[in-house]
Design a protein around this motif. Sequence first.
Motif, PDB file in Angstrom:
ATOM      1  N   ASP A  24       5.860   0.943   0.599  1.00  0.00           N
ATOM      2  CA  ASP A  24       5.410   2.129   1.325  1.00  0.00           C
ATOM      3  C   ASP A  24       3.885   2.081   1.371  1.00  0.00           C
ATOM      4  O   ASP A  24       3.216   2.526   0.451  1.00  0.00           O
ATOM      5  CB  ASP A  24       5.920   3.369   0.550  1.00  0.00           C
ATOM      6  CG  ASP A  24       5.489   4.670   1.199  1.00  0.00           C
ATOM      7  OD1 ASP A  24       4.737   4.633   2.189  1.00  0.00           O
ATOM      8  OD2 ASP A  24       5.905   5.722   0.684  1.00  0.00           O
ATOM      9  N   PHE A  27       1.929   5.172   0.614  1.00  0.00           N
ATOM     10  CA  PHE A  27       1.874   5.620  -0.775  1.00  0.00           C
ATOM     11  C   PHE A  27       0.749   4.928  -1.545  1.00  0.00           C
ATOM     12  O   PHE A  27      -0.019   5.566  -2.256  1.00  0.00           O
ATOM     13  CB  PHE A  27       3.211   5.385  -1.505  1.00  0.00           C
ATOM     14  CG  PHE A  27       3.117   5.689  -2.974  1.00  0.00           C
ATOM     15  CD1 PHE A  27       3.041   7.010  -3.408  1.00  0.00           C
ATOM     16  CD2 PHE A  27       3.050   4.670  -3.916  1.00  0.00           C
ATOM     17  CE1 PHE A  27       2.904   7.304  -4.762  1.00  0.00           C
ATOM     18  CE2 PHE A  27       2.910   4.956  -5.264  1.00  0.00           C
ATOM     19  CZ  PHE A  27       2.844   6.279  -5.687  1.00  0.00           C
ATOM     20  N   ASP A  30      -2.530   6.306  -0.479  1.00  0.00           N
ATOM     21  CA  ASP A  30      -2.745   7.632  -1.098  1.00  0.00           C
ATOM     22  C   ASP A  30      -3.177   7.502  -2.547  1.00  0.00           C
ATOM     23  O   ASP A  30      -4.061   8.205  -3.023  1.00  0.00           O
ATOM     24  CB  ASP A  30      -1.445   8.449  -1.060  1.00  0.00           C
ATOM     25  CG  ASP A  30      -1.244   9.103   0.301  1.00  0.00           C
ATOM     26  OD1 ASP A  30      -2.128   8.920   1.171  1.00  0.00           O
ATOM     27  OD2 ASP A  30      -0.210   9.776   0.474  1.00  0.00           O
ATOM     28  N   LEU A  31      -2.507   6.573  -3.218  1.00  0.00           N
ATOM     29  CA  LEU A  31      -2.784   6.397  -4.644  1.00  0.00           C
ATOM     30  C   LEU A  31      -4.222   5.912  -4.834  1.00  0.00           C
ATOM     31  O   LEU A  31      -4.954   6.396  -5.704  1.00  0.00           O
ATOM     32  CB  LEU A  31      -1.786   5.387  -5.229  1.00  0.00           C
ATOM     33  CG  LEU A  31      -1.586   5.427  -6.737  1.00  0.00           C
ATOM     34  CD1 LEU A  31      -1.026   6.776  -7.178  1.00  0.00           C
ATOM     35  CD2 LEU A  31      -0.647   4.305  -7.178  1.00  0.00           C
ATOM     36  N   THR A  34      -6.565   8.735  -4.188  1.00  0.00           N
ATOM     37  CA  THR A  34      -6.596   9.624  -5.356  1.00  0.00           C
ATOM     38  C   THR A  34      -7.523   9.054  -6.426  1.00  0.00           C
ATOM     39  O   THR A  34      -8.344   9.766  -7.010  1.00  0.00           O
ATOM     40  CB  THR A  34      -5.170   9.775  -5.944  1.00  0.00           C
ATOM     41  OG1 THR A  34      -4.308  10.225  -4.918  1.00  0.00           O
ATOM     42  CG2 THR A  34      -5.152  10.757  -7.094  1.00  0.00           C
ATOM     43  N   TYR A  35      -7.366   7.754  -6.633  1.00  0.00           N
ATOM     44  CA  TYR A  35      -8.189   7.072  -7.635  1.00  0.00           C
ATOM     45  C   TYR A  35      -9.666   7.158  -7.258  1.00  0.00           C
ATOM     46  O   TYR A  35     -10.512   7.527  -8.089  1.00  0.00           O
ATOM     47  CB  TYR A  35      -7.727   5.617  -7.735  1.00  0.00           C
ATOM     48  CG  TYR A  35      -8.566   4.745  -8.639  1.00  0.00           C
ATOM     49  CD1 TYR A  35      -8.514   4.884 -10.020  1.00  0.00           C
ATOM     50  CD2 TYR A  35      -9.395   3.754  -8.101  1.00  0.00           C
ATOM     51  CE1 TYR A  35      -9.281   4.070 -10.854  1.00  0.00           C
ATOM     52  CE2 TYR A  35     -10.159   2.937  -8.909  1.00  0.00           C
ATOM     53  CZ  TYR A  35     -10.099   3.101 -10.287  1.00  0.00           C
ATOM     54  OH  TYR A  35     -10.849   2.293 -11.103  1.00  0.00           O
ATOM     55  N   ASP A  38     -10.945  10.413  -8.104  1.00  0.00           N
ATOM     56  CA  ASP A  38     -10.908  10.768  -9.536  1.00  0.00           C
ATOM     57  C   ASP A  38     -11.997  10.093 -10.355  1.00  0.00           C
ATOM     58  O   ASP A  38     -12.514  10.682 -11.302  1.00  0.00           O
ATOM     59  CB  ASP A  38      -9.553  10.355 -10.143  1.00  0.00           C
ATOM     60  CG  ASP A  38      -8.495  11.429  -9.938  1.00  0.00           C
ATOM     61  OD1 ASP A  38      -8.823  12.445  -9.299  1.00  0.00           O
ATOM     62  OD2 ASP A  38      -7.364  11.235 -10.417  1.00  0.00           O
ATOM     63  N   LEU A  72      -4.376   0.155 -10.969  1.00  0.00           N
ATOM     64  CA  LEU A  72      -4.685  -0.274  -9.607  1.00  0.00           C
ATOM     65  C   LEU A  72      -5.332  -1.660  -9.554  1.00  0.00           C
ATOM     66  O   LEU A  72      -5.787  -2.078  -8.488  1.00  0.00           O
ATOM     67  CB  LEU A  72      -5.571   0.765  -8.920  1.00  0.00           C
ATOM     68  CG  LEU A  72      -4.831   2.071  -8.600  1.00  0.00           C
ATOM     69  CD1 LEU A  72      -5.776   3.089  -8.006  1.00  0.00           C
ATOM     70  CD2 LEU A  72      -3.666   1.823  -7.638  1.00  0.00           C
TER      71      LEU A  72
END
Lengths: 125, 362
Positions: A24, A27, A30-31, A34-35, A38, A72
């Motif tokens: 995906d 996904f 997105d991850l 997000t990282y 963050d 990651l």
Amino acid sequence: MPDAKALVLDEAVLAELKETTGDDPAFVRDLIETYLADVPVQLEGIDGAIAASDADALVRPAHTLKSSSVTLGAMRLGEISRTLEMTGRSGALDTAARGNADAAHAEWRAVHEALNAWLAEQASQ
Amino acid sequence: MSDRGTALVVDDSSVNRRLLVKRLQTLGLDVLEAENGAQGLAVLAANPGVIDVVLLDVVMPELDGYQTLAAMKADDAMRHIPVLVVSSVEELDSVVRCIELGATDYLTKPINPSILAARIDASLAAKRLHDLEQESLERQTALNRTIQRQKEELSRFLSPQVAALVSSPEGEQLLAGHRREITVAFCDLRGFTHFAEQSDPEEIFGVLAEYHRMMGEAITEHGGTLEHFAGDGVMIFFNDPVPQDDHVERAVRMAVAMRTRFSELASVWHQRGYELGFGVGIAVGYATLGRIGYDGRHDYGAIGNVTILASRLSSQAQAGQILLSPRAQVMIEGLVESEDIGELMLKGLTRPVQATNVVALR
């Protein structure tokens, strides 16, 4: 094959992540986003803890940065964060802590670039 | 709702939490999320019975993994939910501490999807087993409660000896039927039919309740086996199912005790305008004892001339009389003061019976 711990970005980790989450692309993107959002928060936490000479306060941001980086494929940033986390756990900030924090900032810039490049490459496929 | 179950992910790192959520969803689970232990406990409390497994990070703000685990284990509603601790390789000592605190297992970050799948399978299986055990325990408890209640009801309806017999190993044999010498005491009230015709049902039940309570106490004190209450008629036998060498004496002592207590009741009733008297017939002889009845409805009963004889003597007894059959009189002689009543013609019996009245105990 170079030492995986020495890599700015281990693309094999991202490839595996993509594969094991049902291929995906959205996904994984997105991850990564997000990282990217963050990491500055955790770096700030690390800086603050060192400025305040608060070893306990160093543990959590360094820990979070370590585990999300490794997740990651940002191996070297993971390794630097791990060192910072260990310093925090030892209860005493050594002189190397500030140097390691600076190294984390520098590494973060490289990771940011590498991840953006990876995302661009994915988008073009 | 997913068939596989619901997981709760408690992790302050949004990257790790999102990845874990995704991986669990890929495994077919519904997933709830919390950013720290305090939130995790709140989600658990808000979803009782929903969460099948918790994935718990150790290093978290607010409430860390240890505190969260300790709080879960201290809560009856959460204690049984499997907890998988998620930690980094460096934290293996904290994993040990978590297992000691009651965690089911652990996962190291970065999480290997195959190991995650295996741990989740094991945890869900354990949870399902626990739920099944819980269900079966609840069913068992409910069943036990029913059995206990039935036993209590039984012992209220039957004599305690018969209730005990029903649930004892040798009970089946005795229930199947056996022959034994017994003493039968049959008691009933003089004037009851008249009283019943004149009175409200509530009054009748009230009087019967007082009468039966008094009778019941005397029966228990003397170890009698109550066969049945039939309105004002009460049949009690001795020497069965529990053998009693002194069965005739017990029956007579019980009847005398009842007569004494009855007179106290009767004087109260007299003030209320009820004229009731008490009569007893006692006979000794062989009877066949056991289960009498048909499918679904059985009594523990005695069959034999001795029961008929006791009943007929009782119906011939004047208020306050305790009439003994000749054999009962012979067996009890010396223990009681008695008076000869003479020969009585009893209904259904071809020959007259020589009856004696117990005046007092010696």
